[in-house]
Design a protein around this motif. Sequence first.
Motif, mmCIF file in Angstrom:
data_model
loop_
_atom_site.group_PDB
_atom_site.id
_atom_site.type_symbol
_atom_site.label_atom_id
_atom_site.label_comp_id
_atom_site.label_asym_id
_atom_site.label_seq_id
_atom_site.Cartn_x
_atom_site.Cartn_y
_atom_site.Cartn_z
ATOM 1 N N LYS A 13 0.844 -1.197 0.000
ATOM 2 C CA LYS A 13 0.000 0.000 0.000
ATOM 3 C C LYS A 13 0.876 1.244 0.000
ATOM 4 C CE LYS A 13 -3.907 -1.781 2.608
ATOM 5 N NZ LYS A 13 -4.718 -1.629 3.806
ATOM 6 N N ILE A 14 0.346 2.311 -0.556
ATOM 7 C CA ILE A 14 1.040 3.601 -0.511
ATOM 8 C C ILE A 14 0.845 4.197 0.879
ATOM 9 C CG2 ILE A 14 1.147 5.945 -1.449
ATOM 10 C CD1 ILE A 14 0.135 4.770 -4.104
ATOM 11 N N VAL A 15 1.959 4.492 1.553
ATOM 12 C CA VAL A 15 1.884 5.050 2.898
ATOM 13 C C VAL A 15 2.328 6.507 2.947
ATOM 14 C CG1 VAL A 15 2.079 2.827 4.069
ATOM 15 C CG2 VAL A 15 4.149 4.120 3.540
ATOM 16 N N SER A 16 3.040 6.974 1.923
ATOM 17 C CA SER A 16 3.488 8.362 1.892
ATOM 18 C C SER A 16 3.737 8.790 0.454
ATOM 19 C CB SER A 16 4.778 8.532 2.697
ATOM 20 O OG SER A 16 5.324 9.821 2.510
ATOM 21 N N LEU A 17 3.423 10.043 0.144
ATOM 22 C CA LEU A 17 3.717 10.574 -1.174
ATOM 23 C C LEU A 17 5.127 11.139 -1.239
ATOM 24 C CD1 LEU A 17 0.323 12.237 -2.100
ATOM 25 C CD2 LEU A 17 1.205 9.995 -2.750
ATOM 26 N N ALA A 18 5.927 10.920 -0.199
ATOM 27 C CA ALA A 18 7.349 11.267 -0.174
ATOM 28 C C ALA A 18 7.589 12.705 -0.603
ATOM 29 C CB ALA A 18 8.142 10.299 -1.039
ATOM 30 N N ASN A 19 6.826 13.618 -0.029
ATOM 31 C CA ASN A 19 7.002 15.049 -0.259
ATOM 32 C C ASN A 19 6.491 15.491 -1.627
ATOM 33 O OD1 ASN A 19 7.665 17.496 0.884
ATOM 34 N ND2 ASN A 19 9.726 17.514 0.046
ATOM 35 N N ASN A 20 5.683 14.684 -2.287
ATOM 36 C CA ASN A 20 5.059 15.063 -3.548
ATOM 37 C C ASN A 20 3.685 15.642 -3.264
ATOM 38 O OD1 ASN A 20 6.925 14.073 -5.659
ATOM 39 N ND2 ASN A 20 6.574 12.134 -4.617
ATOM 40 N N ALA A 21 3.141 16.327 -4.229
ATOM 41 C CA ALA A 21 1.790 16.864 -4.091
ATOM 42 C C ALA A 21 0.784 15.718 -4.042
ATOM 43 C CB ALA A 21 1.474 17.777 -5.269
ATOM 44 N N ALA A 22 -0.340 15.927 -3.400
ATOM 45 C CA ALA A 22 -1.371 14.894 -3.288
ATOM 46 C C ALA A 22 -1.827 14.443 -4.665
ATOM 47 C CB ALA A 22 -2.554 15.413 -2.485
ATOM 48 N N ALA A 23 -1.986 13.137 -4.825
ATOM 49 C CA ALA A 23 -2.456 12.523 -6.065
ATOM 50 C C ALA A 23 -1.597 12.917 -7.264
ATOM 51 C CB ALA A 23 -3.917 12.850 -6.310
ATOM 52 N N ALA A 24 -0.310 13.065 -7.056
ATOM 53 C CA ALA A 24 0.598 13.443 -8.143
ATOM 54 C C ALA A 24 0.767 12.288 -9.103
ATOM 55 C CB ALA A 24 1.951 13.850 -7.564
ATOM 56 N N GLY A 25 0.790 12.553 -10.391
ATOM 57 C CA GLY A 25 0.971 11.508 -11.402
ATOM 58 C C GLY A 25 2.432 11.179 -11.599
ATOM 59 N N GLY A 26 2.741 9.888 -11.649
ATOM 60 C CA GLY A 26 4.111 9.459 -11.876
ATOM 61 C C GLY A 26 5.049 9.846 -10.768
ATOM 62 N N SER A 27 4.612 9.747 -9.538
ATOM 63 C CA SER A 27 5.389 10.195 -8.391
ATOM 64 C C SER A 27 6.149 9.075 -7.713
ATOM 65 C CB SER A 27 4.471 10.825 -7.354
ATOM 66 O OG SER A 27 3.843 11.954 -7.877
ATOM 67 N N ILE A 28 7.283 9.426 -7.145
ATOM 68 C CA ILE A 28 7.994 8.499 -6.277
ATOM 69 C C ILE A 28 7.270 8.516 -4.941
ATOM 70 C CG2 ILE A 28 10.140 8.016 -5.062
ATOM 71 C CD1 ILE A 28 10.395 7.501 -7.999
#
Length: 163
Positions: A142-157
């Motif tokens: 499961k995704i637990v963090s967007l790692a400092n990316n914007a919410a629902a960012a496309g193609g994000s680490i």
Amino acid sequence: MAFQSTLNRVNTFGEAGDLANGQYVRYTPTTPRVATSDSIVAGAFAWVADVNGVATAKSHDTGAPAGIVQRVLDIANTNIASEGTTTYPAGHKVDVITKGDVFVNVPSAAVGKVLYANNTTGAITCDAAGQTVSGSTETAWKIVSLANNAAAAGGSICIVSNV
């Protein structure tokens, strides 16, 4: 490799296949080698044949993958000619993470979404748990963090976990 063409205003904290933190990580019982007719990208899912320890990006059946391929830079055997990827060629040793927190590249990321593994390529997509994703198998990751990316960012680490 091409020169960098874009610059993100907010940095991420890792690359696909990197360990996300110092907590424990579990690996497959054997250290598999990439199948002779295959290649595997760091941060993608892999299936491991128990009989001879061969890793492949293609599913042996409809079952869930063994885990995510760890990014380990072994310059002598790693293809770094492809921009933005670390591809392990046939016969190369790979570490497959079965439990832990890992960085992966996920399109349309959102915290709480479940990862699905493409049965042909090992590529990652995400959706709500229990969905039917064509050609893919639901995993325990499961995704637990967007790692400092914007919410629902496309193609994000993003940071994913199955612990």
